[in-house]
Design a protein around this motif. Structure first.
Motif, PDB file in Angstrom:
ATOM      1  N   LEU A 542       0.828  -1.205   0.000  1.00 19.08           N
ATOM      2  CA  LEU A 542       0.000   0.000   0.000  1.00 19.08           C
ATOM      3  C   LEU A 542       0.864   1.257   0.000  1.00 19.08           C
ATOM      4  N   ASN A 543       1.960   1.229   0.732  1.00 19.85           N
ATOM      5  CA  ASN A 543       2.850   2.387   0.738  1.00 19.85           C
ATOM      6  C   ASN A 543       3.607   2.523  -0.572  1.00 19.85           C
ATOM      7  N   ARG A 544       3.935   1.388  -1.166  1.00 26.35           N
ATOM      8  CA  ARG A 544       4.679   1.438  -2.443  1.00 26.35           C
ATOM      9  C   ARG A 544       3.848   2.058  -3.556  1.00 26.35           C
ATOM     10  N   ILE A 545       2.592   1.667  -3.673  1.00 32.45           N
ATOM     11  CA  ILE A 545       1.776   2.213  -4.770  1.00 32.45           C
ATOM     12  C   ILE A 545       1.439   3.683  -4.542  1.00 32.45           C
ATOM     13  N   LEU A 546       1.599   4.138  -3.296  1.00 32.92           N
ATOM     14  CA  LEU A 546       1.428   5.566  -3.002  1.00 32.92           C
ATOM     15  C   LEU A 546       2.764   6.297  -2.983  1.00 32.92           C
ATOM     16  N   ASP A 547       3.846   5.566  -3.341  1.00 36.84           N
ATOM     17  CA  ASP A 547       5.191   6.129  -3.320  1.00 36.84           C
ATOM     18  C   ASP A 547       5.540   6.649  -1.922  1.00 36.84           C
ATOM     19  N   ALA A 645      -6.950  -1.377   3.617  1.00 35.55           N
ATOM     20  CA  ALA A 645      -7.008  -2.084   2.340  1.00 35.55           C
ATOM     21  C   ALA A 645      -8.416  -2.022   1.755  1.00 35.55           C
ATOM     22  N   MET A 646      -9.436  -2.191   2.598  1.00 38.11           N
ATOM     23  CA  MET A 646     -10.819  -2.171   2.123  1.00 38.11           C
ATOM     24  C   MET A 646     -11.176  -0.812   1.531  1.00 38.11           C
ATOM     25  N   ILE A 647     -10.766   0.251   2.187  1.00 37.52           N
ATOM     26  CA  ILE A 647     -11.039   1.596   1.677  1.00 37.52           C
ATOM     27  C   ILE A 647     -10.382   1.797   0.325  1.00 37.52           C
ATOM     28  N   MET A 648      -9.131   1.377   0.200  1.00 35.90           N
ATOM     29  CA  MET A 648      -8.418   1.595  -1.054  1.00 35.90           C
ATOM     30  C   MET A 648      -8.978   0.742  -2.186  1.00 35.90           C
ATOM     31  N   VAL A 649      -9.472  -0.452  -1.876  1.00 33.33           N
ATOM     32  CA  VAL A 649     -10.102  -1.279  -2.896  1.00 33.33           C
ATOM     33  C   VAL A 649     -11.382  -0.612  -3.400  1.00 33.33           C
ATOM     34  N   VAL A 650     -12.202  -0.097  -2.495  1.00 32.57           N
ATOM     35  CA  VAL A 650     -13.449   0.565  -2.898  1.00 32.57           C
ATOM     36  C   VAL A 650     -13.146   1.834  -3.693  1.00 32.57           C
ATOM     37  N   CYS A 651     -12.182   2.616  -3.246  1.00 31.78           N
ATOM     38  CA  CYS A 651     -11.827   3.839  -3.989  1.00 31.78           C
ATOM     39  C   CYS A 651     -11.297   3.501  -5.378  1.00 31.78           C
ATOM     40  N   ALA A 652     -10.474   2.460  -5.465  1.00 30.95           N
ATOM     41  CA  ALA A 652      -9.929   2.073  -6.762  1.00 30.95           C
ATOM     42  C   ALA A 652     -11.018   1.597  -7.707  1.00 30.95           C
ATOM     43  N   ALA A 653     -12.101   1.033  -7.160  1.00 28.96           N
ATOM     44  CA  ALA A 653     -13.193   0.515  -7.985  1.00 28.96           C
ATOM     45  C   ALA A 653     -14.232   1.572  -8.303  1.00 28.96           C
ATOM     46  N   GLY A 654     -14.114   2.760  -7.688  1.00 29.17           N
ATOM     47  CA  GLY A 654     -15.111   3.787  -7.894  1.00 29.17           C
ATOM     48  C   GLY A 654     -15.053   4.423  -9.274  1.00 29.17           C
ATOM     49  N   SER A 655     -16.219   4.814  -9.765  1.00 26.62           N
ATOM     50  CA  SER A 655     -16.335   5.448 -11.082  1.00 26.62           C
ATOM     51  C   SER A 655     -17.008   6.800 -10.943  1.00 26.62           C
ATOM     52  N   SER A 656     -16.722   7.683 -11.873  1.00 28.27           N
ATOM     53  CA  SER A 656     -17.409   8.984 -11.889  1.00 28.27           C
ATOM     54  C   SER A 656     -18.705   8.915 -12.678  1.00 28.27           C
ATOM     55  N   ARG A 657     -19.023   7.738 -13.230  1.00 27.95           N
ATOM     56  CA  ARG A 657     -20.249   7.561 -14.012  1.00 27.95           C
ATOM     57  C   ARG A 657     -21.392   7.082 -13.125  1.00 27.95           C
ATOM     58  N   ARG A 778      -1.147  11.826  -1.126  1.00 28.43           N
ATOM     59  CA  ARG A 778      -0.968  10.818  -2.172  1.00 28.43           C
ATOM     60  C   ARG A 778      -2.289  10.127  -2.499  1.00 28.43           C
ATOM     61  N   LEU A 779      -3.102   9.869  -1.490  1.00 24.02           N
ATOM     62  CA  LEU A 779      -4.403   9.248  -1.741  1.00 24.02           C
ATOM     63  C   LEU A 779      -5.299  10.165  -2.557  1.00 24.02           C
ATOM     64  N   THR A 780      -5.300  11.451  -2.204  1.00 21.21           N
ATOM     65  CA  THR A 780      -6.108  12.410  -2.952  1.00 21.21           C
ATOM     66  C   THR A 780      -5.654  12.470  -4.397  1.00 21.21           C
ATOM     67  N   GLY A 781      -4.344  12.505  -4.594  1.00 23.93           N
ATOM     68  CA  GLY A 781      -3.826  12.538  -5.951  1.00 23.93           C
ATOM     69  C   GLY A 781      -4.134  11.277  -6.734  1.00 23.93           C
ATOM     70  N   ARG A 782      -4.237  10.156  -6.042  1.00 19.50           N
ATOM     71  CA  ARG A 782      -4.480   8.882  -6.724  1.00 19.50           C
ATOM     72  C   ARG A 782      -5.948   8.711  -7.112  1.00 19.50           C
ATOM     73  N   PHE A 783      -6.869   9.184  -6.235  1.00 21.79           N
ATOM     74  CA  PHE A 783      -8.272   8.841  -6.436  1.00 21.79           C
ATOM     75  C   PHE A 783      -9.189  10.003  -6.805  1.00 21.79           C
ATOM     76  N   ALA A 784      -8.886  11.234  -6.399  1.00 22.51           N
ATOM     77  CA  ALA A 784      -9.851  12.322  -6.568  1.00 22.51           C
ATOM     78  C   ALA A 784     -10.273  12.505  -8.022  1.00 22.51           C
ATOM     79  N   GLU A 785      -9.322  12.657  -8.908  1.00 26.37           N
ATOM     80  CA  GLU A 785      -9.666  12.937 -10.302  1.00 26.37           C
ATOM     81  C   GLU A 785     -10.431  11.790 -10.952  1.00 26.37           C
TER      82      GLU A 785
END
Length: 809
Positions: A542-547, A645-657, A778-785
């Motif tokens: 988790l830390n690696r993918i967030l650099d 991990a659960m939060i990051m999985v849900v955020c990664a699966a989220g769509s703007s549609r 890093r989380l904001t940069g990864r998921f917000a847009e």
């Protein structure tokens, strides 16, 4: 045998090696490398204390991994600490190598040495009794006051219950064909050996590199055995044998080892008492000296360990291939005159000993030597390369008078060594600092195939997915399976400045937050509650993918009811487990041109529906797990990691549609994003349910998070999870404000925001600090847009919330 080759044999998770002198380069690159390569990761090295000071003072290359991948201890006794044992333990058995070789390059590969192997299973046997006797002997030299060593020993016993239940060493039968003979009791090794010889001795063969100047020990043996013929097998060229003393033993004859040594130093120590029915053999660390063997009324003053074996007549002479040389005696004139060697400066080395050091994160413990200079000395911390660290040591008051504790500040680098700077400017040799968390992290058993696969995927993947939760489950289950027995704490934990808390307590989160000690600087060494756990690999991913990689009242009840109603979907996935069994997960498939066909679109929608159902099921399973843990009053650091991990999985699966599978115009998305913005299975609602599971209700789960009081502040892995929770709740709030369909969730999310920020209990400097802030950013940069939000909106709201919380302070 080639001793060094034995280190690479699998089946053992722990080694304890004893030696008189040590060459750290040889130990780390010859022994340790092979041990760890074979899955033996729990390693302890015990050496003579003065020789340890000698080695660290420049007689050896400095160790690179001492105090990190293994611990090293020095023993000081009346004589010298001289046993040469390789003690190895595994789940299904153990082994003991009793040798004459020191842990040096010449001892491992250069000298002419002798070694005997005892291998046992979990079943009772003579060799198991020998291994058990070695364990009893070794425990005398293992200082459980040092937490790292205590943890290593407890970890070993938890994975080798058979050793704990093995017959006591005292059960070694007096007529056993094999036994371990050691010092430490009222009877020396010589008397133990003589008691086993029940027939007249026809010849005594003695092999030794070192002797008493007047051959006293040999004379004692000769008299006790009735003055049989004695064959002295020696190196006639090295000048170590006192040839002039042979006149006191007319029954002794010298024989040259020259034909066998081939230029090597003969360092083996062997006694063979030949009788008509058997050969009584003693070999190991003991030279033919009074200090090693003792006599009738004196047990000797060295610490030694030897193997006794009863063998068929002539068996060992044949095995050693010395029959021919025993047929050709050497005249006294052919023995080089005795050259008295310059003795090692043992008293001076003892006087230079700086004591023992251990670090638990940013707390340094020092057991000072009982020497006058220690009172006025100043401790200097050194890097692995020997450079002085610009660190500040602040002493704690009170506590055990036999030790001193200091807070380390001013550095993030972990010190490898400590030395003493005297009032006159002189300095002591360095001592190794044992780092409890790093030693604990090094302890690993061989992984199962499934655990190894999960570990490899954590190293290779770059995207979150359901596979991450599966990997977490696999590693957690594998680790639980390794715990054959509970690991109990036996060493004192990190103290408070007043020494007024019980050691080893697991504190509930609110209790921990209320009693934690404030850090005075931002560069203090951080701690992880996952130290020593395979689950730290999940944190690392988790830390690696967030650099971020580093080695790292009534009103409440109303709010709770509103939140629960807002985040309750009211339905369940019908067969989430079945979907997981089918293997559906996030498949990274980039959008390609030309546009997909109708069939391809249908397939993608079906796949997205399956994966979405699995995520919903995973959320429900997570919520049930946390509710059960909270009810039992035991929410662990692994549960907190699972939250992240659960939060990051849900955020990664989220769509703007609003609808997944709508291929009309709009933001380009990947097949990872299977959770829509609208509908019953929308990602904001799922995130809210995950957060509510931990922070909602009248008795929120976070209050039942247990933290070891060894931590002086919130562990780094928990801070990373709390930052993830803060970011998630701000993302939900931002979406509720932007999206009309979620306008009704603004108030519930605002209530949840207040609870999350309040219950985690962080100070303002922690909420705004570089650690928590970096994760949030890093989380904001990864998921917000990718979720259709503006990063600045999320970060600004966080900053405003923190400012409001601490207004007026």
């Amino acid at each position: 045998m080639k001793l060094y080759e034995r280190f690479g044999e699998p089946g053992y998770h722990t080694s304890i090696i004893t030696t008189f002198g040590v060459d750290f380069d040889a130990y780390e690159n010859i022994a340790l490398a092979r041990l760890r390569g074979a899955g033996c990761t729990n390693n302890i090295l015990i050496t003579d204390g003065r020789m340890l000071t000698h080695a660290l003072g420049g007689a050896s290359l400095p160790p690179e991994w001492a105090g990190r991948h293994y611990t090293v201890s020095g023993v000081t006794n009346a004589g010298v600490f001289h046993p040469k044992l390789v003690f190895q333990i595994g789940r299904k058995g153990g082994r003991l190598i009793v040798a004459s070789a020191n842990m040096t390059a010449s001892g491992l590969a250069g000298n002419l040495e002798i070694a005997g192997l005892h291998t046992c299973t979990v079943e009772a046997s003579d060799d198991q009794r020998v291994v058990s006797a070695a364990w009893r002997f070794l425990q005398r030299f293992l200082d459980r006051r040092q937490s790292a060593i205590a943890h290593q020993l407890d970890w070993m016993i938890a994975r080798a219950g058979w050793l704990r239940d093995a017959p006591a060493p005292d059960d070694q039968p007096a007529d056993a064909d094999v036994s371990l003979m050691t010092t430490g009791g009222a009877v020396g090794i010589a008397r133990q050996f003589l008691r086993r010889i029940d027939q007249p001795v026809e010849r005594l063969i003695a092999v030794s590199p070192y002797w008493d100047p007047d051959l006293t020990a040999l004379s004692v043996l000769s008299a006790a055995l009735g003055a049989p013929p004695i064959a002295l097998v020696i190196d006639t060229d090295n000048g170590l044998f006192p040839r002039d003393a042979l006149q006191v033993l007319p029954n002794a004859q010298a024989y040259s080892l020259k034909a066998l040594t081939d230029g090597r130093f003969a360092h083996a120590k062997i006694l063979i008492a030949e009788t008509a029915e058997a050969d009584h053999v003693l070999f190991g660390s003991a030279n033919c000296t009074m200090a090693a063997l003792g006599a009738d009324t004196w047990a000797g003053n060295n610490e030694e360990a030897c193997t006794y074996r009863r063998l068929p007549p002539g068996a060992l002479v044949k095995a050693l291939r010395i029959s021919a040389l025993l047929a050709s005696p050497t005249s006294v004139a052919d023995i080089r005159a005795h050259a008295v060697e310059e003795p090692l400066p043992l008293p001076e080395l003892a006087a230079a000993n700086p004591g023992k050091f251990e670090a638990r994160y940013d707390v340094l413990t020092w057991w000072p030597p009982a020497l006058p200079f220690a009172e006025q000395a100043r401790i200097e911390l050194l890097t692995v390369a020997g450079g002085v660290l610009a660190a500040t040591l602040t002493p704690y008051e009170g506590g055990d008078p036999s030790m001193r504790r200091y807070r380390i500040t001013g550095t993030e680098e972990r010190p490898a060594f400590a030395r003493l700077r005297m009032a006159d400017g002189t300095q002591s040799p360095p001592a190794v600092i044992a780092h409890l968390d790093l030693v604990r992290d090094a302890l690993r058993e061989r992984r199962t195939m499934h655990a190894e696969t999960a570990t490899q995927r954590l190293a290779d993947e770059t995207e979150e997915g359901l596979w991450l939760l599966e990997a977490l489950d696999i590693l957690e289950n594998a680790e639980a399976a390794q715990q054959a027995a509970p690991v109990t704490k036996t060493a004192p934990d990190t103290p408070t400045p007043t020494q007024d808390e019980k050691p080893g307590q697991m504190l509930a989160y609110d209790q921990f937050i209320a009693g934690r000690k404030l850090r005075s600087d931002a560069s203090a060494i951080g701690a992880s509650s996952l130290s020593g756990s395979e689950l730290s690999l999940v944190r690392g991913f988790l830390n690696r993918i967030l650099d971020l990689e580093r080695t790292t009242p009534a009103s409440e009840e109303v709010g709770n009811n509103a939140l629960l109603a807002s985040f309750n979907r009211g339905d369940e996935t019908s067969d989430g487990d079945g979907g997981i069994e089918q293997g559906g997960e996030f498949n990274t498939v980039p959008d390609e041109e030309p546009p997909p066909s109708i069939d391809e679109r249908r397939l993608r929608r079906a796949q997205a529906h399956t994966t979405r159902a699995q995520i919903v099921q995973a959320v429900e399973q997570f919520n049930s797990r946390i509710a059960k843990a909270a009810t039992g009053g035991r929410v662990t650091s692994i549960d907190v990691l699972r939250l992240r991990a659960m939060i990051m999985v849900v955020c990664a699966a989220g769509s703007s549609r609003d609808e997944i599978g709508n291929d009309g115009k709009g933001r380009k998305e990947t097949s990872l994003q299977v959770l829509p913005l609208s509908g019953d299975e929308n990602w904001p609602r799922l995130l809210g349910r995950v957060l509510f599971a931990f922070f909602g209700g009248n008795d929120p789960a976070i209050r039942h998070v247990l933290i070891d009081d060894e931590h002086r502040d919130v562990p780094a892995d928990l801070l990373e999870t709390w930052a993830t929770c803060l970011c998630a709740v701000q993302i939900c709030l931002a979406m509720a404000r932007r999206h009309k369909a979620h306008a009704g969730l603004q108030k519930p999310f605002a209530l949840l925001e207040e609870r999350v920020y309040r219950l985690i209990g962080l100070r303002r400097d922690e909420l705004e600090g570089t650690g928590t802030g970096a994760v949030f950013e890093r989380l904001t940069g990864r998921f917000a847009e990718r979720l259709g939000l503006v990063s600045k909106e999320v970060t600004d709201r966080h900053a405003a919330t923190v400012k409001t919380m601490f207004a007026g302070t």
